[in-house]
Design an enzyme around this catalytic site. Structure first.
Site, mmCIF file in Angstrom:
data_model
loop_
_atom_site.group_PDB
_atom_site.id
_atom_site.type_symbol
_atom_site.label_atom_id
_atom_site.label_comp_id
_atom_site.label_asym_id
_atom_site.label_seq_id
_atom_site.Cartn_x
_atom_site.Cartn_y
_atom_site.Cartn_z
ATOM 1 N N HIS A 79 7.604 -3.780 10.165
ATOM 2 C CA HIS A 79 7.890 -4.103 11.570
ATOM 3 C C HIS A 79 8.443 -2.882 12.311
ATOM 4 C CE1 HIS A 79 8.460 -8.640 10.393
ATOM 5 N NE2 HIS A 79 7.249 -8.175 10.127
ATOM 6 N N HIS A 262 0.746 -11.743 14.547
ATOM 7 C CA HIS A 262 1.740 -11.127 13.668
ATOM 8 C C HIS A 262 1.061 -10.433 12.485
ATOM 9 C CE1 HIS A 262 5.645 -10.336 11.907
ATOM 10 N NE2 HIS A 262 5.076 -10.627 10.742
ATOM 11 N N ASP A 266 1.649 -6.613 11.365
ATOM 12 C CA ASP A 266 1.890 -6.129 10.005
ATOM 13 C C ASP A 266 0.898 -5.041 9.609
ATOM 14 O OD1 ASP A 266 4.096 -7.708 9.446
ATOM 15 O OD2 ASP A 266 2.946 -9.267 8.419
ATOM 16 N N HIS A 289 -0.080 -7.787 2.919
ATOM 17 C CA HIS A 289 0.497 -6.462 2.670
ATOM 18 C C HIS A 289 -0.194 -5.732 1.516
ATOM 19 C CE1 HIS A 289 3.610 -6.984 5.619
ATOM 20 N NE2 HIS A 289 3.997 -8.121 5.068
ATOM 21 N N HIS A 367 -22.338 48.011 22.212
ATOM 22 C CA HIS A 367 -22.352 47.595 20.807
ATOM 23 C C HIS A 367 -23.655 46.867 20.506
ATOM 24 C CE1 HIS A 367 -21.066 45.283 17.172
ATOM 25 N NE2 HIS A 367 -20.400 46.405 16.930
#
Length: 464
Positions: A79, A262, A266, A289, A367
């Protein structure tokens, strides 16, 4: 999405109890320098050890994401990290005098409010995005979990949850612009099903959980005696269930799909453990998770695979870190020896500069007439000027110093540089500066191809 790194303007603190440990703690966000990233510090432990917010430091995934380093453990970091990502803050030191950030109301909104009160400060370095360049997929067939990342020059997330519950039907949540996180996602609270509640207590988890920081979903019939037991478990004089919505104590949801939102929150926090802001389209079905962390590890491996071939990228639509006017204020070079047009990245250890090569360069007149090739010595001069900007950035008053090139080693010219080419030079320190002397590695690229490289020694001399 922001192009510059950001930190906060001043320290700010929040206090409260940890969800799983039940231990009260104060968490203080402090400003940090460029490329610092997110780091936690356990100031309550001897030596105040620091824990990098890195997916390789994840040690436990019991209803939250726990990281550990050097014997110091931080519980439930997701969180907190989600709030930082949602505000596009890149560099913060997070000090804790306990083992777990306060759960607050079970969402990220109070962290968002505190960080906004501290003020957000833009830093003089570009964000080190990793743009996912191939399909990344994670699947857990046993739990019917699936996550995917698709290439996209942005950061968007879509989440679907389905708990086979009479209370929560299939829900979707999406975030099409990370700047909308504070208003659309941050206030969505953590939740738990009633059938999980007692098991979590028996696992010695959610010691700090109550009805002020979590949504309890009642997904079965509850008898009157059981309500008394739940009230005692949750330290409440009385609890009740509204059979219409199935939420304990008739808690009012912020959104009908607050649970899916939510889960998206996460995921934002867990994916912060990759260690860099990413650009990708993230699609997730029934994430958790453990799946989020496994997925983050896959993306980190992709970053590591690409690291050896990483070439500085130039987006002409983005403003430079230093334009030609600012470069002219820092470097003493003038026509025809002013070689760098823009600085597009600058941090404490590296710099990226850009040189547009045109047929009007004065050296083409003599050059290789009729076959114009940029002289190697001029490529080296442009690289050295780029490095000079990096060397000058180490002092607070660069206008009072001269940057001198005093040594060149391992110089190679790999390909011809022609009119019409845009050369991107990157210089990075290889040793710390001592007594005004520093070593750095320089490389030049055209169309992602290495054209020149050298190890250089520079001296910073104060003007008399």
């Amino acid at each position: 999405m922001n192009t510059k790194q950001q930190t906060i303007q001043k320290a700010v603190s929040v206090s409260g109890v940890g969800l799983h440990t039940g231990v009260s703690a104060t968490m203080t966000f402090l400003p940090a320098p460029t490329n610092h990233g997110y780091k936690f510090q356990r100031v309550d432990l001897p030596g105040s050890p620091i824990v990098d917010a890195d997916v390789d430091n994840v040690v436990d995934l019991s209803r939250g994401t726990t990281i550990e380093q050097s014997g110091a453990r931080i519980h439930t970091v997701e969180h907190t990290l989600a709030a930082l990502v949602g505000l596009q803050i890149d560099n913060v030191l997070i000090q804790l005098d306990g083992p777990e950030p306060p759960i607050m109301d079970g969402s990220s909104i109070q962290f968002i409010d505190a960080l906004r009160d501290a003020g957000i400060e833009e830093q003089n370095a570009t964000r080190n995005y990793f743009e996912v360049n191939e399909y990344v997929h994670f699947r857990n067939p046993e739990k019917d979990i699936e996550l995917a990342a698709l290439p996209l020059n942005d950061y968007r997330l879509t989440v679907m949850v389905d708990y086979n519950s009479r209370v929560i039907s299939s829900q979707h949540a999406y975030l099409n612009d990370i700047s909308q996180f504070p208003e659309q996602i941050a206030n969505c609270r953590t939740f738990v099903f009633l059938h999980e509640l007692e098991a979590l207590y028996k696992q010695n988890l959610i010691k700090g959980g109550d009805l002020t920081n979590a949504i309890v979903i009642v997904d079965r019939e509850v008898k009157e005696g059981e309500l008394d037991y739940l009230a005692d478990l949750l330290h409440k004089p009385k609890v009740s269930v509204n059979k219409n919505d199935g939420i304990l104590n008739n808690l009012e949801l912020h959104y009908p799909n607050e649970m899916a939102r939510h889960k998206l929150l996460d995921m934002v926090g867990d994916l912060a453990l990759i260690g860099r802001p990413i650009k990708a389209q993230i699609l997730a079905a029934r994430p958790g998770h453990a799946a989020n962390v496994a997925f983050a590890k896959k993306i980190k491996k992709l970053i590591q695979k690409n690291a050896s071939n990483q070439v500085p990228q130039y987006d002409p639509k983005q403003p430079p870190v230093l334009d030609i006017n600012r470069i002219s204020q820092l470097l003493p070079h003038r026509y025809p020896f002013q070689m760098i047009d823009k600085i597009i990245a600058l941090d404490e250890n590296s710099v990226v500069g850009l040189k547009n090569v045109t047929m009007n360069e004065p050296f083409f007149a003599g050059h290789f007439p009729g076959n114009p090739v940029m002289p190697g010595v001029m490529q080296l001069e442009a690289m050295a000027q780029t490095g000079g900007i990096l060397v000058l950035s180490t002092v607070p008053d660069p206008e009072n110093y001269w940057p001198f090139l005093v040594g060149i080693e391992n110089c190679r010219f790999r390909r011809n540089v022609l009119p019409g080419d845009t050369v991107i030079f990157k210089c990075a320190f290889t040793t710390p500066m001592k007594r005004g002397i520093v070593k750095m590695q320089g490389r030049g690229y055209v169309n992602d191809n290495l054209v020149c490289e050298a190890d250089m020694i520079a001296s910073l001399v104060k003007k008399k």
